[in-house]
Structure formats: structure tokens, C-alpha cells
Design an enzyme around this catalytic site. Structure first.
Site, PDB file in Angstrom:
ATOM      1  N   GLY A 146       4.156 -24.988 -16.597  1.00  0.00           N
ATOM      2  CA  GLY A 146       4.607 -25.434 -17.907  1.00  0.00           C
ATOM      3  C   GLY A 146       3.483 -25.486 -18.926  1.00  0.00           C
ATOM      4  O   GLY A 146       3.713 -25.660 -20.120  1.00  0.00           O
ATOM      5  N   ARG A 147       2.264 -25.362 -18.407  1.00  0.00           N
ATOM      6  CA  ARG A 147       1.116 -25.361 -19.339  1.00  0.00           C
ATOM      7  C   ARG A 147      -0.027 -24.548 -18.745  1.00  0.00           C
ATOM      8  O   ARG A 147      -1.194 -24.841 -18.967  1.00  0.00           O
ATOM      9  CB  ARG A 147       0.653 -26.790 -19.586  1.00  0.00           C
ATOM     10  CG  ARG A 147       0.392 -27.565 -18.303  1.00  0.00           C
ATOM     11  CD  ARG A 147      -0.342 -28.797 -18.619  1.00  0.00           C
ATOM     12  NE  ARG A 147      -0.490 -29.642 -17.454  1.00  0.00           N
ATOM     13  CZ  ARG A 147      -1.321 -30.640 -17.390  1.00  0.00           C
ATOM     14  NH1 ARG A 147      -2.086 -30.912 -18.425  1.00  0.00           N
ATOM     15  NH2 ARG A 147      -1.388 -31.378 -16.314  1.00  0.00           N
ATOM     16  N   LYS A 190      -5.265 -23.484 -17.664  1.00  0.00           N
ATOM     17  CA  LYS A 190      -4.363 -24.649 -17.678  1.00  0.00           C
ATOM     18  C   LYS A 190      -4.595 -25.384 -18.995  1.00  0.00           C
ATOM     19  O   LYS A 190      -5.741 -25.622 -19.373  1.00  0.00           O
ATOM     20  CB  LYS A 190      -4.724 -25.548 -16.487  1.00  0.00           C
ATOM     21  CG  LYS A 190      -3.818 -26.723 -16.278  1.00  0.00           C
ATOM     22  CD  LYS A 190      -4.001 -27.211 -14.842  1.00  0.00           C
ATOM     23  CE  LYS A 190      -3.629 -28.627 -14.616  1.00  0.00           C
ATOM     24  NZ  LYS A 190      -3.942 -29.034 -13.232  1.00  0.00           N
ATOM     25  N   ASP A 199      -4.319 -29.283  -8.035  1.00  0.00           N
ATOM     26  CA  ASP A 199      -3.733 -30.254  -8.966  1.00  0.00           C
ATOM     27  C   ASP A 199      -4.318 -31.659  -8.779  1.00  0.00           C
ATOM     28  O   ASP A 199      -3.831 -32.463  -8.009  1.00  0.00           O
ATOM     29  CB  ASP A 199      -2.195 -30.261  -8.870  1.00  0.00           C
ATOM     30  CG  ASP A 199      -1.608 -29.038  -9.551  1.00  0.00           C
ATOM     31  OD1 ASP A 199      -2.387 -28.243 -10.104  1.00  0.00           O
ATOM     32  OD2 ASP A 199      -0.380 -28.872  -9.545  1.00  0.00           O
ATOM     33  N   ASP A 202       4.042 -30.328 -23.925  1.00  0.00           N
ATOM     34  CA  ASP A 202       3.475 -29.568 -25.047  1.00  0.00           C
ATOM     35  C   ASP A 202       2.663 -28.356 -24.586  1.00  0.00           C
ATOM     36  O   ASP A 202       2.132 -27.607 -25.411  1.00  0.00           O
ATOM     37  CB  ASP A 202       2.597 -30.484 -25.912  1.00  0.00           C
ATOM     38  CG  ASP A 202       1.442 -31.097 -25.116  1.00  0.00           C
ATOM     39  OD1 ASP A 202       1.315 -30.789 -23.905  1.00  0.00           O
ATOM     40  OD2 ASP A 202       0.673 -31.890 -25.693  1.00  0.00           O
ATOM     41  N   ASP A 240       5.305 -29.174  -4.854  1.00  0.00           N
ATOM     42  CA  ASP A 240       4.818 -28.180  -5.818  1.00  0.00           C
ATOM     43  C   ASP A 240       3.307 -28.272  -5.980  1.00  0.00           C
ATOM     44  O   ASP A 240       2.690 -27.380  -6.574  1.00  0.00           O
ATOM     45  CB  ASP A 240       5.508 -28.352  -7.185  1.00  0.00           C
ATOM     46  CG  ASP A 240       5.407 -29.764  -7.713  1.00  0.00           C
ATOM     47  OD1 ASP A 240       5.772 -30.697  -6.979  1.00  0.00           O
ATOM     48  OD2 ASP A 240       4.952 -29.952  -8.854  1.00  0.00           O
ATOM     49  N   ASN A 241       2.700 -29.310  -5.469  1.00  0.00           N
ATOM     50  CA  ASN A 241       1.243 -29.441  -5.518  1.00  0.00           C
ATOM     51  C   ASN A 241       0.614 -29.174  -4.156  1.00  0.00           C
ATOM     52  O   ASN A 241      -0.515 -29.596  -3.890  1.00  0.00           O
ATOM     53  CB  ASN A 241       0.857 -30.840  -6.005  1.00  0.00           C
ATOM     54  CG  ASN A 241       1.265 -31.072  -7.455  1.00  0.00           C
ATOM     55  OD1 ASN A 241       1.398 -30.114  -8.220  1.00  0.00           O
ATOM     56  ND2 ASN A 241       1.471 -32.311  -7.832  1.00  0.00           N
ATOM     57  N   GLY A 256       7.612 -25.113 -12.518  1.00  0.00           N
ATOM     58  CA  GLY A 256       6.918 -23.867 -12.880  1.00  0.00           C
ATOM     59  C   GLY A 256       5.706 -24.200 -13.732  1.00  0.00           C
ATOM     60  O   GLY A 256       5.477 -25.370 -14.061  1.00  0.00           O
ATOM     61  N   ARG A 263      -9.017 -22.176 -13.790  1.00  0.00           N
ATOM     62  CA  ARG A 263      -8.982 -22.470 -12.352  1.00  0.00           C
ATOM     63  C   ARG A 263      -9.058 -21.187 -11.550  1.00  0.00           C
ATOM     64  O   ARG A 263      -8.408 -20.200 -11.878  1.00  0.00           O
ATOM     65  CB  ARG A 263      -7.682 -23.207 -12.042  1.00  0.00           C
ATOM     66  CG  ARG A 263      -7.496 -23.551 -10.593  1.00  0.00           C
ATOM     67  CD  ARG A 263      -6.571 -24.737 -10.412  1.00  0.00           C
ATOM     68  NE  ARG A 263      -5.199 -24.440 -10.789  1.00  0.00           N
ATOM     69  CZ  ARG A 263      -4.244 -25.381 -10.844  1.00  0.00           C
ATOM     70  NH1 ARG A 263      -4.525 -26.642 -10.584  1.00  0.00           N
ATOM     71  NH2 ARG A 263      -3.017 -25.052 -11.179  1.00  0.00           N
TER      72      ARG A 263
END
Ligand code: AMP
Ligand code: MG
Length: 483
Positions: free
Chosen positions: A87-88, A108, A257, A120, A247-248, A85, A171
Site C-alpha cells: 500500500g506504500r 517503502k 517489516d 497515504d 503478511d509479515n 498488498g 529495502r
């Protein structure tokens, strides 16, 4: 600017509603004016840099935006992870442009979400600029791609192998629906959400399929065609994505990505630069078969919707996936034919093409330069003589195939000029620019490279500064995920 949040409206199973985490001191480093103009964004946005920096760092939000982090799953290097998912990343909103095309606006590096795992939620400046440069280069080269509207420095430090300046990249994508988005619901056995996502995808990307006898099967075929086009385009310009996990892989067929991506220098199908791809799973020449593998994973995920009778569904999906290689091969040969000035491939041309690639590999010739020189050789005798030396009989055979007639030669050269860039974002130049931008905290080095990369089929005065090959032929070059 007509803003909406249709993905959010799919329901809480699809995303987490969460705002970006504000950053300390945002400054606008890169602003993609041509993209903003093309999408007619400027009317809806502030016209000063500070306000744009606040907006595209996530510190301020457009009033109608309702940020979400999307959930997906994915095969990473062949291993299935049932929950990944954003995450950032935060999908701020969607907007519809003057041509009624819907776009996602995503940040992003904008802070942690439910899907951050141990990360993080941040992004270092280098990878943010790389994504901007590479996506602009691909776009100008004519390759389908997501694009960057802005890179904002955050005034914060992110800790990777070393402390790095942080950044948020904006993006623009025609959507962020991935193969992994379907896999997520399929793996959970949540057929209702799978159907919701499928209907949404057809509606958004392939509305004409709604009327088909089996829209889901047609969707699979349409995504496959988009992916064939994408990979053939990557192969045309020598792009190595580097991390073709499911996922990319965007359903829209756009490049997405840009973590460890790189460009092919010397032609070798086994070329791989990514530090985490020791097995060469995502090597240059492996991209077509990996794409087929990814499409098979999409087919698996869609099985429950293809036919109630799962045996029937499987047979239909398998027949379609079996058609991947012939579809790819035809598009690939047509593309290589165009690189050699042939607008139609005859049976003997396949051998001609293959022999050139073999020679390039054996003699360690640069992919971009070789095709550029072949293009020029049609009108420049000196270059023709040199290539005759290098390529031997092959060169004469190729010239014979083009024909002696000046009209034929002109047509061939015109086709080649469209297919063979004079300049690509060479790895050593991209690295040097990233370092210089980081060091000087300015966009000037990137602007200079971008000017050239935005006209990749044309020799500008500055183009020659970026055409040279790296001294070590990238033998020691390595790319990193940048996470
Ligand atoms: P990628 O390899 O960049 O496609 O990322 C794979 C997964 O890791 C995605 O779910 C990302 O959102 C997540 N991820 C990557 N970097 C970070 C980060 N710094 N913090 C949180 N999540 C991350
Ligand atoms: Mg990713």
C-alpha cells in the site's frame, strides 16, 4: 548490475504496475555503503548523493526498472484479510549479484497504490530510520533479515498523530514473497495462480526441491525450517518482532517489516511493547507458537497443491505441522545451550537452562547483560563471585557442567562469545537516536550507534555508551506501527 523483473512477469494477478509518486525535495540521509559494496551495486549506480537521492526516492527510475505493487492477503492479529498488498511500497526491480543471488529492490513510503486502502502511501522518517538501524543490528548479530540500502528524506510532511517529516526507505530482500501471498490466491480459489506462485518460489528459493517426490510438501517443510531458525535467532538476541501477521512472514525466512519491533530487556516471556498488541499475542515468548500458527496457515493455503485427494493432503500437512514443535524445541535448546557454553545438550541441561530463565524472570535480570556477565565470569573472578551471589547454587552447578579444565573453559567461553552479544540496539538508545536524527536532520546520531551495533560481539571504545539499561527498565516503553 543485472536487472530483471521476474515477479512482474508472473502476470497481472500478482501485482499492479505503478510508478512511485515523486517527492518534493529528496535528500540522502543514510546510505548503506557496506551493503552496496557487498552486492556490487556501486558499479551500476550514480556516484553522487543528489542522483542517489533522486533514485531512491522514486523520482528517477533505473532504465530497466518496471515498478510494481504486489498483492497479498494475511491474518492480522488472527483475523483474515483477503486483500492486503503493497500500500506504500514499490518493488522497483530485481537484480542478480556476483554470486548469482537474486535480490528485490523495493521502495517503502513511495506513494499510494491500488492496495493503499485509507493510507497515504507514505512513511515517516522515524520508522524509516528504525528499520535501517534494527535491520543492520540484526544482520551484524547474525540474524537473517531484509536490509536497508538507503533512507531518503522527502522534504514533505506526513500526518500521523502529529505532523512528521517524510522519508522513503529502500529495502533489499531475497524476495518479498510472504505467507500472505499464498493465502491471497488460496482464498480466491485461484489454484492456477497458486501453482504459478509455488513454482516460482521453489525455483527462486529452493531449486533443489524441484526433484522431490512432492515438491510442495517439501516446500512447506523447508519454509518451516527457515522460520524455526529465524525465531530461534530472535529468541537468542531478545528480539520482539511485534507484529507477526502472516503478511509479515517472509517465505525466505528473513526478518521483514520492523514496525513496532523492540528488544527484550529484563527477561520475561510475556514482554510486549507494541501499543496495538494489548492481548500480548506477539509477546516475546509467544513468538514460537505464533510462528507455528503462521506455518499452519501456509499449510492450509498449499493444500490444493499437496495432493489432489484433499484428505490425503490434510493428513500430510498436519503431520508436518505437528513436527514444528519438536524441530523448534531442539533448535531452541541447542541455542540456549550455546549461550551457556554447551556445545551439546544432555538431558539434565534442559533443567539447568530452564532454572536460569526462571531465576532471571523472578529476579528481573536483564537478558543480554546476564549472558554477557556469565560469559565474562569464566575468566573474571570478580564477576564470578557476583554471579554466585545473584544466582546461588545454580552458578556452581553451571560451572561444574562446564568443567574445571582450562581447555573446556576456553572452548565454552569462545562459544558463549559468539552467542551472547555485548551490545544490542536497546530501545531507549534507538528512540533517542531517532529523535536526534529527526531534530537535526542529520545522520550523525545514527552513524554513531551503527558503528557499535555493527560489532555486537566486540567491545569497541564506544560500546559502553550503549550498554546501559533504561532507568525505568522500559516499564513505560511503547512502540507503534508507524504507519
Ligand atoms: P504493516 O502493518 O506495516 O505490515 O502494513 C499492513 C498493510 O497496511 C500493508 O498492506 C501496508 O502496505 C498497508 N499500509 C501501512 N501503512 C500504509 C500507509 N501509510 N499507506 C498505505 N498503506 C499502508
Ligand atoms: Mg507488512
Amino acid at each position: 548490475m543485472k536487472i530483471s523483473n521476474t515477479y512482474l512477469q508472473l502476470g497481472t494477478a500478482f501485482s499492479e504496475s505503478i510508478n512511485p509518486l515523486p517527492v518534493a525535495d529528496p535528500h540522502l540521509l543514510l546510505w548503506n555503503l557496506s551493503l552496496a559494496d557487498q552486492l556490487a551495486l556501486s558499479q551500476g549506480l550514480p556516484d553522487n548523493e543528489n542522483a542517489l537521492a533522486q533514485l531512491f526516492s522514486g523520482n528517477d527510475l533505473l532504465p530497466e526498472a518496471s515498478p510494481i505493487a504486489c498483492v497479498y492477503a494475511g491474518h492480522q492479529f488472527g483475523q483474515f484479510n483477503p486483500q492486503l498488498g503493497d500500500g506504500r511500497a514499490h518493488l522497483l526491480c530485481e537484480f542478480v549479484d556476483d554470486h548469482q543471488q537474486r535480490w528485490d529492490l523495493q521502495l517503502k513510503g513511495s506513494g499510494p497504490t491500488r492496495y493503499s486502502r485509507r493510507g497515504d502511501g507514505r512513511c515517516a522518517l522515524g520508522p524509516a530510520i528504525r528499520e535501517y538501524l534494527m535491520s543492520e543490528a540484526l544482520h551484524a548479530l547474525g540474524v537473517p533479515t531484509t536490509r536497508c540500502l538507503a533512507v531518503v528524506t522527502t522534504g514533505e510532511t506526513v500526518y500521523r498523530d502529529l505532523p512528521k517529516p517524510g522519508a522513503v526507505v529502500t529495502r533489499i530482500a531475497s524476495s518479498h514473497i510472504r505467507v500472505g501471498s499464498f493465502q491471497y490466491f488460496a482464498a480466491k480459489g485461484d489454484v492456477v495462480s497458486l501453482k504459478t506462485l509455488t513454482d516460482y518460489t521453489i525455483d527462486r528459493h529452493f531449486p533443489t526441491l524441484k526433484a522431490a517426490a512432492n515438491p510442495v510438501l517439501e516446500l512447506l517443510g523447508a519454509v518451516m525450517d527457515k522460520q524455526v531458525t529465524l525465531i530461534v535467532e530472535w529468541m537468542r538476541i531478545g528480539f520482539i518482532h511485534g507484529v507477526m501477521n502472516t503478511d509479515n512472514t517472509a517465505i525466505s525466512g528473513e526478518t521483514i517489516d520492523f514496525g513496532p519491533c523492540a528488544m527484550l530487556g529484563i527477561y520475561h516471556p510475556g514482554t510486549v511493547y507494541s501499543s496495538i498488541d494489548s492481548g500480548g499475542r506477539y509477546a516475546f515468548g509467544a513468538q514460537p507458537s505464533i510462528c507455528r500458527w503462521n506455518m499452519a496457515r501456509l499449510a492450509e493455503a498449499l493444500l490444493p497443491l499437496i495432493d489432489e485427494d484433499q484428505d490425503k493432503a490434510l493428513a500430510q500437512a498436519e503431520a508436518l505441522i505437528a513436527d514444528f514443535s519438536p524441530r523448534f524445541e531442539q533448535a531452541y535448546q541447542t541455542m540456549l545451550g550455546a549461550k551457556l557454553g554447551l556445545d551439546e545438550i544432555q538431558q539434565t541441561d534442559v533443567a539447568l537452562i530452564t532454572e536460569l530463565l526462571e531465576q532471571m524472570q523472578e529476579q528481573q535480570l536483564d537478558y543480554t547483560q546476564t549472558f554477557h556477565q556469565l560469559t565474562r565470569s569464566l575468566t573474571e573472578q570478580q564477576i564470578a563471585t557476583k554471579l554466585q551471589d545473584t544466582l546461588g547454587n545454580w552458578y556452581g552447578q553451571w560451572r561444574q557442567r562446564i568443567g574445571n579444565d582450562s581447555k573446556q573453559q576456553q572452548a565454552a567461553q569462545a562459544l558463549m562469545q559468539q552467542s551472547n552479544p555485548v551490545v544490542i540496539p536497546r530501545n531507549h538508545h534507538v528512540e533517542a537516536v531517532l529523535q536526534a536524527c529527526e531534530l537535526t536532520n542529520s545522520s550523525a546520531p545514527a552513524d554513531a550507534l551503527l558503528k557499535v551495533l555493527r560489532s555486537p560481539y566486540q567491545m569497541l571504545a564506544e560500546t559502553a555508551d550503549y550498554q546501559d539499561l533504561p532507568t525505568d527498565n522500559d516499564r513505560h516503553y511503547q512502540t507503534f506501527c508507524g504507519t
